[in-house]
Design a protein around this motif. Structure first.
Motif, PDB file in Angstrom:
ATOM      1  N   SER A   9      21.338  49.029  -1.688  1.00  0.00           N
ATOM      2  CA  SER A   9      20.399  49.178  -1.818  1.00  0.00           C
ATOM      3  C   SER A   9      19.343  50.530  -2.858  1.00  0.00           C
ATOM      4  O   SER A   9      17.511  50.874  -3.214  1.00  0.00           O
ATOM      5  CB  SER A   9      18.911  50.045  -0.584  1.00  0.00           C
ATOM      6  OG  SER A   9      19.217  51.125  -0.336  1.00  0.00           O
ATOM      7  N   ASN A  10      20.590  51.489  -3.180  1.00  0.00           N
ATOM      8  CA  ASN A  10      20.213  51.762  -4.226  1.00  0.00           C
ATOM      9  C   ASN A  10      18.415  53.136  -4.147  1.00  0.00           C
ATOM     10  O   ASN A  10      18.513  54.265  -4.117  1.00  0.00           O
ATOM     11  CB  ASN A  10      19.331  51.974  -6.090  1.00  0.00           C
ATOM     12  CG  ASN A  10      20.584  51.212  -6.290  1.00  0.00           C
ATOM     13  OD1 ASN A  10      21.107  51.308  -6.998  1.00  0.00           O
ATOM     14  ND2 ASN A  10      19.790  49.899  -6.252  1.00  0.00           N
ATOM     15  N   GLY A  11      19.061  54.237  -2.504  1.00  0.00           N
ATOM     16  CA  GLY A  11      18.234  54.423  -1.604  1.00  0.00           C
ATOM     17  C   GLY A  11      16.511  54.136  -1.204  1.00  0.00           C
ATOM     18  O   GLY A  11      16.021  54.464  -0.354  1.00  0.00           O
ATOM     19  N   TYR A  12      16.162  52.879  -1.356  1.00  0.00           N
ATOM     20  CA  TYR A  12      14.565  52.355  -0.933  1.00  0.00           C
ATOM     21  C   TYR A  12      14.872  51.764   0.620  1.00  0.00           C
ATOM     22  O   TYR A  12      14.301  51.773   0.928  1.00  0.00           O
ATOM     23  CB  TYR A  12      14.583  50.979  -1.470  1.00  0.00           C
ATOM     24  CG  TYR A  12      14.128  51.384  -2.941  1.00  0.00           C
ATOM     25  CD1 TYR A  12      12.349  51.789  -2.823  1.00  0.00           C
ATOM     26  CD2 TYR A  12      14.747  52.209  -4.061  1.00  0.00           C
ATOM     27  CE1 TYR A  12      12.474  52.196  -3.908  1.00  0.00           C
ATOM     28  CE2 TYR A  12      13.677  52.361  -5.139  1.00  0.00           C
ATOM     29  CZ  TYR A  12      12.562  52.088  -5.078  1.00  0.00           C
ATOM     30  OH  TYR A  12      11.919  53.750  -6.415  1.00  0.00           O
ATOM     31  N   GLY A  64       2.393  28.904  -6.618  1.00  0.00           N
ATOM     32  CA  GLY A  64       2.664  27.304  -5.862  1.00  0.00           C
ATOM     33  C   GLY A  64       4.691  27.597  -6.434  1.00  0.00           C
ATOM     34  O   GLY A  64       4.932  25.929  -6.374  1.00  0.00           O
ATOM     35  N   PHE A  65       4.696  27.985  -6.849  1.00  0.00           N
ATOM     36  CA  PHE A  65       6.523  28.342  -7.833  1.00  0.00           C
ATOM     37  C   PHE A  65       7.081  28.284  -5.987  1.00  0.00           C
ATOM     38  O   PHE A  65       6.718  28.832  -4.838  1.00  0.00           O
ATOM     39  CB  PHE A  65       6.503  29.319  -8.005  1.00  0.00           C
ATOM     40  CG  PHE A  65       5.603  29.587  -9.534  1.00  0.00           C
ATOM     41  CD1 PHE A  65       6.238  28.264 -10.157  1.00  0.00           C
ATOM     42  CD2 PHE A  65       4.530  30.324  -9.738  1.00  0.00           C
ATOM     43  CE1 PHE A  65       5.282  27.868 -11.478  1.00  0.00           C
ATOM     44  CE2 PHE A  65       3.994  30.103 -11.209  1.00  0.00           C
ATOM     45  CZ  PHE A  65       3.940  28.839 -11.703  1.00  0.00           C
ATOM     46  N   ASP A  66       8.702  27.767  -6.409  1.00  0.00           N
ATOM     47  CA  ASP A  66       9.763  28.375  -5.310  1.00  0.00           C
ATOM     48  C   ASP A  66       9.605  29.164  -4.978  1.00  0.00           C
ATOM     49  O   ASP A  66      11.261  29.178  -6.347  1.00  0.00           O
ATOM     50  CB  ASP A  66      10.163  27.059  -5.214  1.00  0.00           C
ATOM     51  CG  ASP A  66      11.272  26.450  -4.060  1.00  0.00           C
ATOM     52  OD1 ASP A  66      11.195  26.725  -3.113  1.00  0.00           O
ATOM     53  OD2 ASP A  66      12.112  25.830  -4.920  1.00  0.00           O
ATOM     54  N   VAL A  67       9.689  30.711  -4.728  1.00  0.00           N
ATOM     55  CA  VAL A  67      10.170  31.715  -4.367  1.00  0.00           C
ATOM     56  C   VAL A  67      11.131  31.892  -4.302  1.00  0.00           C
ATOM     57  O   VAL A  67      11.785  31.619  -2.740  1.00  0.00           O
ATOM     58  CB  VAL A  67       9.617  32.690  -4.277  1.00  0.00           C
ATOM     59  CG1 VAL A  67       9.940  34.189  -4.955  1.00  0.00           C
ATOM     60  CG2 VAL A  67       7.663  32.849  -5.766  1.00  0.00           C
ATOM     61  N   TYR A  68      11.960  32.824  -4.460  1.00  0.00           N
ATOM     62  CA  TYR A  68      13.727  33.004  -3.882  1.00  0.00           C
ATOM     63  C   TYR A  68      13.468  34.825  -4.273  1.00  0.00           C
ATOM     64  O   TYR A  68      13.582  34.723  -5.576  1.00  0.00           O
ATOM     65  CB  TYR A  68      14.896  32.360  -4.350  1.00  0.00           C
ATOM     66  CG  TYR A  68      14.958  30.948  -4.159  1.00  0.00           C
ATOM     67  CD1 TYR A  68      16.347  30.983  -4.058  1.00  0.00           C
ATOM     68  CD2 TYR A  68      14.379  30.196  -4.577  1.00  0.00           C
ATOM     69  CE1 TYR A  68      16.207  29.377  -3.125  1.00  0.00           C
ATOM     70  CE2 TYR A  68      14.367  28.402  -4.638  1.00  0.00           C
ATOM     71  CZ  TYR A  68      15.606  28.343  -3.579  1.00  0.00           C
ATOM     72  OH  TYR A  68      16.271  26.959  -3.494  1.00  0.00           O
ATOM     73  N   GLY A  69      13.489  35.381  -2.586  1.00  0.00           N
ATOM     74  CA  GLY A  69      13.460  36.379  -2.850  1.00  0.00           C
ATOM     75  C   GLY A  69      14.834  37.158  -2.370  1.00  0.00           C
ATOM     76  O   GLY A  69      15.301  36.714  -1.709  1.00  0.00           O
ATOM     77  N   LEU A  70      15.119  38.475  -3.148  1.00  0.00           N
ATOM     78  CA  LEU A  70      16.206  39.101  -2.863  1.00  0.00           C
ATOM     79  C   LEU A  70      16.203  40.759  -3.232  1.00  0.00           C
ATOM     80  O   LEU A  70      14.946  41.006  -4.375  1.00  0.00           O
ATOM     81  CB  LEU A  70      17.289  38.605  -4.180  1.00  0.00           C
ATOM     82  CG  LEU A  70      18.511  39.139  -4.597  1.00  0.00           C
ATOM     83  CD1 LEU A  70      19.188  38.657  -3.725  1.00  0.00           C
ATOM     84  CD2 LEU A  70      19.439  39.889  -5.655  1.00  0.00           C
ATOM     85  N   ASP A  71      16.412  41.185  -2.153  1.00  0.00           N
ATOM     86  CA  ASP A  71      16.641  42.279  -1.581  1.00  0.00           C
ATOM     87  C   ASP A  71      17.365  43.339  -1.176  1.00  0.00           C
ATOM     88  O   ASP A  71      18.230  42.776  -0.205  1.00  0.00           O
ATOM     89  CB  ASP A  71      15.152  43.024  -1.257  1.00  0.00           C
ATOM     90  CG  ASP A  71      15.365  44.727  -1.745  1.00  0.00           C
ATOM     91  OD1 ASP A  71      14.259  44.847  -2.799  1.00  0.00           O
ATOM     92  OD2 ASP A  71      15.864  46.323  -0.893  1.00  0.00           O
ATOM     93  N   ALA A  72      18.330  44.582  -1.337  1.00  0.00           N
ATOM     94  CA  ALA A  72      19.851  45.398  -0.671  1.00  0.00           C
ATOM     95  C   ALA A  72      19.113  45.874   0.392  1.00  0.00           C
ATOM     96  O   ALA A  72      19.923  46.172   1.018  1.00  0.00           O
ATOM     97  CB  ALA A  72      20.140  45.900  -1.445  1.00  0.00           C
ATOM     98  N   SER A  73      17.195  46.117   0.257  1.00  0.00           N
ATOM     99  CA  SER A  73      17.332  46.941   1.853  1.00  0.00           C
ATOM    100  C   SER A  73      16.936  45.573   3.174  1.00  0.00           C
ATOM    101  O   SER A  73      16.243  45.481   3.066  1.00  0.00           O
ATOM    102  CB  SER A  73      15.800  47.525   1.428  1.00  0.00           C
ATOM    103  OG  SER A  73      15.505  47.403   2.795  1.00  0.00           O
TER     104      SER A  73
END
Length: 195
Positions: A9-12, A64-73
């Motif tokens: 997460s680079n510290g996050y 209205g978009f089909d969202v894919y969320g990615l996060d390492a935290s």
């Protein structure tokens, strides 16, 4: 620059609560909304380093978009899932994401690229080039100059490869830099398109 071994997460992860409280929900929203209006209705968009989803994913979901969320935290992706239960979400480093096993109409990476080591930035851009559909769009933020600085929240080193280097990297992956812009928070955006 990598800091704690194994902390993708680079510290996050350690500053997640502070980041969520401090993130101005207006900065970047208008820029991303305007960019997204060039995409087809219902387009699939990968938000790399989505954090808790405010404001970037929120704007895209509202449009209205089909969202894919990615996060390492884990803390940030948990908050994202709670806020947007209908969106796809993955807790992973960008370079390791299973989402790259599919294709997208667009990819956005606001506040992420410069947190990554230069070789990881190259790897992620390569994966983005492979995951974008023909005509796909890529929007990311990084300083226009080649520069290093310490992240204001984590104190870890950040690095921008600079506009000329990003242009070369993008071209090598079949992406053309089509524009640049600065928002109200002085964030520098790069707009790229897949040929």
């Amino acid at each position: 620059m990598s800091g704690i071994p194994g902390d993708k997460s680079n510290g996050y992860e350690d500053v997640a609560e502070h980041f969520m409280a401090a993130r101005n929900p207006r900065i970047g929203a208008a820029t991303v909304r305007a960019w997204s209006r060039g995409l087809g209705p219902g387009s699939s968009i990968l938000d790399l380093g989505c954090g808790h989803g405010v404001p970037i994913s929120q704007v895209l979901i509202e449009e209205g978009f089909d969202v894919y969320g990615l996060d390492a935290s884990e803390k940030l992706i948990r908050a994202f899932r709670e806020r947007f239960p209908g969106a796809h979400a993955e807790c992973s480093a960008a370079e390791d994401s299973e989402f790259f096993g599919r294709t997208f109409d667009a990819v956005v990476a606001c506040g992420l690229m410069f947190l990554l080591e230069p070789d990881v930035q190259l790897k992620v851009i390569r994966k983005i080039g492979g995951a974008l559909n023909p005509g796909g769009q890529f929007l990311f933020t990084a300083a226009r100059e080649a520069v290093r600085w310490n992240d204001s929240l984590t104190g870890r080193e950040s690095v921008s490869l600079g506009a000329e280097h990003y242009r070369e990297i993008l071209l090598a992956e079949g992406l053309v830099l089509v524009g640049e812009q600065v928002d109200e928070g002085q964030n520098h955006y790069y707009f790229a398109s897949k040929a």
